[in-house]
Motif scaffolding. Structure first.
Motif: not given
Length: 162
Positions: A7-18, A74-85
């Protein structure tokens, strides 16, 4: 899979997509499609698996996944993984200081890939992450990567667009 991490990761990704799809007079940013097209398959503290299907816009002239598109993903998704918590540092994702991708095998237009990302270490100044990209159908490794990020939290303050 830990629901709170997903959930935390999905919320961050939605924010970044917007944010990436807002655009301005110069158009959309270079990664406008990345977060919207990457599906979180699994996530835990400090790791995540994403699913991504190669589209025409990701391909070179011979309809194979372009190396630059892979590096951007890779740049974007390895950054996203920082937002798993929640973290004490890297509240804004930081900036890249090193991104190394080893291309192992090609992926054609339409291939669905899995991107397995992991946080190796997070400190006050630097974060280290890794990724392995695999063909979902065959499990064949397409690329491996390591990514180092520099923490920009102190520079972001209240003026951040994020």
């Amino acid at each position: 899979m830990a629901p709170q991490h997903v959930q935390h990761l999905k919320e961050w990704m939605e924010q970044m997509n917007t944010f990436a799809n807002q655009g301005d007079e110069d158009g959309l940013g270079f990664a406008h499609d990345c977060f919207g097209r990457s599906k979180v398959v699994d996530a835990d503290e400090d790791s995540a698996v994403f699913e991504y299907t190669v589209k025409k816009s990701d391909c070179n002239f011979s309809d194979n996944f372009h190396g630059g598109a892979i590096a951007t993903l890779v740049d974007n998704l390895t950054t996203a993984v920082l937002f798993t918590r929640e973290r004490k540092y890297f509240k804004y994702g930081g900036v890249s200081t090193d991104l190394h991708v080893t291309y192992v095998s090609g992926a054609a237009l339409g291939t669905t890939i899995l991107v397995e990302c992991r946080v190796t270490k997070v400190g006050a100044g630097l974060a280290n992450t890794t990724a392995v990209l695999k063909d979902k159908a065959s499990g064949r490794i397409l690329a491996t990567a390591s990514h180092t990020k520099f923490n920009t939290d102190s520079r972001m303050g209240g003026g951040s667009k994020l």
